[in-house]
Design a protein around this motif. Structure first.
Motif, mmCIF file in Angstrom:
data_model
loop_
_atom_site.group_PDB
_atom_site.id
_atom_site.type_symbol
_atom_site.label_atom_id
_atom_site.label_comp_id
_atom_site.label_asym_id
_atom_site.label_seq_id
_atom_site.Cartn_x
_atom_site.Cartn_y
_atom_site.Cartn_z
ATOM 1 N N MET A 1 -13.470 -4.733 8.254
ATOM 2 C CA MET A 1 -12.971 -3.895 7.173
ATOM 3 C C MET A 1 -11.505 -4.238 6.887
ATOM 4 S SD MET A 1 -13.153 0.204 6.918
ATOM 5 C CE MET A 1 -12.408 1.049 5.593
ATOM 6 N N SER A 2 -11.160 -4.269 5.643
ATOM 7 C CA SER A 2 -9.811 -4.638 5.240
ATOM 8 C C SER A 2 -8.831 -3.491 5.445
ATOM 9 C CB SER A 2 -9.787 -5.018 3.762
ATOM 10 O OG SER A 2 -10.553 -6.159 3.542
ATOM 11 N N LYS A 3 -7.603 -3.853 5.760
ATOM 12 C CA LYS A 3 -6.525 -2.889 5.841
ATOM 13 C C LYS A 3 -5.671 -3.070 4.598
ATOM 14 C CE LYS A 3 -2.566 -1.441 8.465
ATOM 15 N NZ LYS A 3 -1.600 -1.756 9.496
ATOM 16 N N PHE A 4 -5.353 -1.975 3.941
ATOM 17 C CA PHE A 4 -4.555 -2.036 2.729
ATOM 18 C C PHE A 4 -3.159 -1.487 2.987
ATOM 19 C CE2 PHE A 4 -8.741 -2.549 1.064
ATOM 20 C CZ PHE A 4 -8.577 -3.328 -0.065
ATOM 21 N N ILE A 5 -2.171 -2.081 2.320
ATOM 22 C CA ILE A 5 -0.781 -1.659 2.414
ATOM 23 C C ILE A 5 -0.387 -0.994 1.101
ATOM 24 C CG2 ILE A 5 1.600 -2.452 2.612
ATOM 25 C CD1 ILE A 5 0.571 -4.821 4.209
ATOM 26 N N ASP A 6 0.225 0.185 1.197
ATOM 27 C CA ASP A 6 0.768 0.874 0.023
ATOM 28 C C ASP A 6 2.001 0.093 -0.413
ATOM 29 O OD1 ASP A 6 2.237 2.580 -1.691
ATOM 30 O OD2 ASP A 6 1.317 4.348 -0.785
ATOM 31 N N ILE A 7 1.944 -0.445 -1.632
ATOM 32 C CA ILE A 7 2.990 -1.373 -2.059
ATOM 33 C C ILE A 7 3.832 -0.855 -3.229
ATOM 34 C CG2 ILE A 7 1.562 -2.740 -3.640
ATOM 35 C CD1 ILE A 7 2.799 -5.242 -2.251
ATOM 36 N N ALA A 8 3.304 0.107 -4.003
ATOM 37 C CA ALA A 8 4.057 0.627 -5.151
ATOM 38 C C ALA A 8 3.326 1.810 -5.765
ATOM 39 C CB ALA A 8 4.234 -0.462 -6.211
ATOM 40 N N ALA A 9 4.045 2.525 -6.629
ATOM 41 C CA ALA A 9 3.431 3.571 -7.443
ATOM 42 C C ALA A 9 2.954 2.951 -8.748
ATOM 43 C CB ALA A 9 4.425 4.687 -7.738
ATOM 44 N N LEU A 10 1.796 3.374 -9.233
ATOM 45 C CA LEU A 10 1.286 2.870 -10.506
ATOM 46 C C LEU A 10 2.317 3.083 -11.617
ATOM 47 C CD1 LEU A 10 -0.988 1.654 -12.208
ATOM 48 C CD2 LEU A 10 -1.896 3.980 -12.477
ATOM 49 N N ALA B 1 -3.931 -6.241 3.079
ATOM 50 C CA ALA B 1 -2.963 -6.836 4.001
ATOM 51 C C ALA B 1 -3.428 -8.178 4.548
ATOM 52 C CB ALA B 1 -2.684 -5.878 5.148
ATOM 53 N N SER B 2 -4.723 -8.402 4.656
ATOM 54 C CA SER B 2 -5.199 -9.659 5.231
ATOM 55 C C SER B 2 -4.821 -10.859 4.362
ATOM 56 C CB SER B 2 -6.708 -9.625 5.449
ATOM 57 O OG SER B 2 -7.388 -9.562 4.210
ATOM 58 N N PHE B 3 -4.665 -10.643 3.071
ATOM 59 C CA PHE B 3 -4.276 -11.729 2.169
ATOM 60 C C PHE B 3 -2.787 -12.023 2.252
ATOM 61 C CE2 PHE B 3 -8.377 -10.684 0.467
ATOM 62 C CZ PHE B 3 -8.868 -11.898 0.071
ATOM 63 N N LEU B 4 -2.005 -11.065 2.753
ATOM 64 C CA LEU B 4 -0.572 -11.265 2.848
ATOM 65 C C LEU B 4 -0.152 -11.867 4.179
ATOM 66 C CD1 LEU B 4 0.684 -7.926 1.271
ATOM 67 C CD2 LEU B 4 0.588 -10.159 0.195
ATOM 68 N N SER B 5 -1.006 -11.810 5.175
ATOM 69 C CA SER B 5 -0.621 -12.280 6.495
ATOM 70 C C SER B 5 -0.393 -13.788 6.499
ATOM 71 C CB SER B 5 -1.687 -11.916 7.526
ATOM 72 O OG SER B 5 -2.889 -12.586 7.235
ATOM 73 N N GLY B 6 0.540 -14.198 7.299
ATOM 74 C CA GLY B 6 0.813 -15.608 7.451
ATOM 75 C C GLY B 6 1.721 -16.201 6.400
#
Length: 111
Positions: free
Chosen positions: A1-10, A102-107
């Motif tokens: 399951m993916s973990k999501f990061i809160d990155i901004a307000a719409l 978050a998995s796409f941002l790692s590395g």
């Protein structure tokens, strides 16, 4: 399951506009369409390194401000005769907040 990061307000992203978010893993351009869909792409055109976040959002595309390359916000692929692509990130909305997978941002290196 993916973990999501809160990155901004719409509401921080104008309709048919964009914002750059600097994360510990790198810069992400958040794009908001006229109908409030949100997309996240790497904020660098592969052609000449233009900041896509400063481009023009039209439909589900963005035009690079430097040389006019057009990218599909869904796939990151250049459209028309241009060849290239930018990395895309999975986005979801939750209670007016923009969350990025978050998995796409790692590395990635820091901006």
């Amino acid at each position: 399951m993916s973990k999501f990061i809160d990155i901004a307000a719409l509401d921080d992203i104008p309709r048919r506009g964009a914002r750059v978010v600097k994360t510990p893993q790198g810069c992400v351009a958040l794009f908001r369409t006229a109908d409030d869909r949100v997309f996240a792409l790497e904020d660098r055109c592969p052609h000449k390194g233009g900041p896509l976040s400063e481009g023009i959002v039209h439909g589900t595309s963005v035009t690079c401000p430097l040389h006019g390359w057009v990218f599909d916000l869904n796939t990151g692929q250049a459209q028309g005769a241009d060849e290239g692509e930018v990395r895309t990130f999975i986005v979801c909305l939750d209670g007016g907040r923009v969350l990025v997978d978050a998995s796409f941002l790692s590395g990635r290196s820091a901006a």
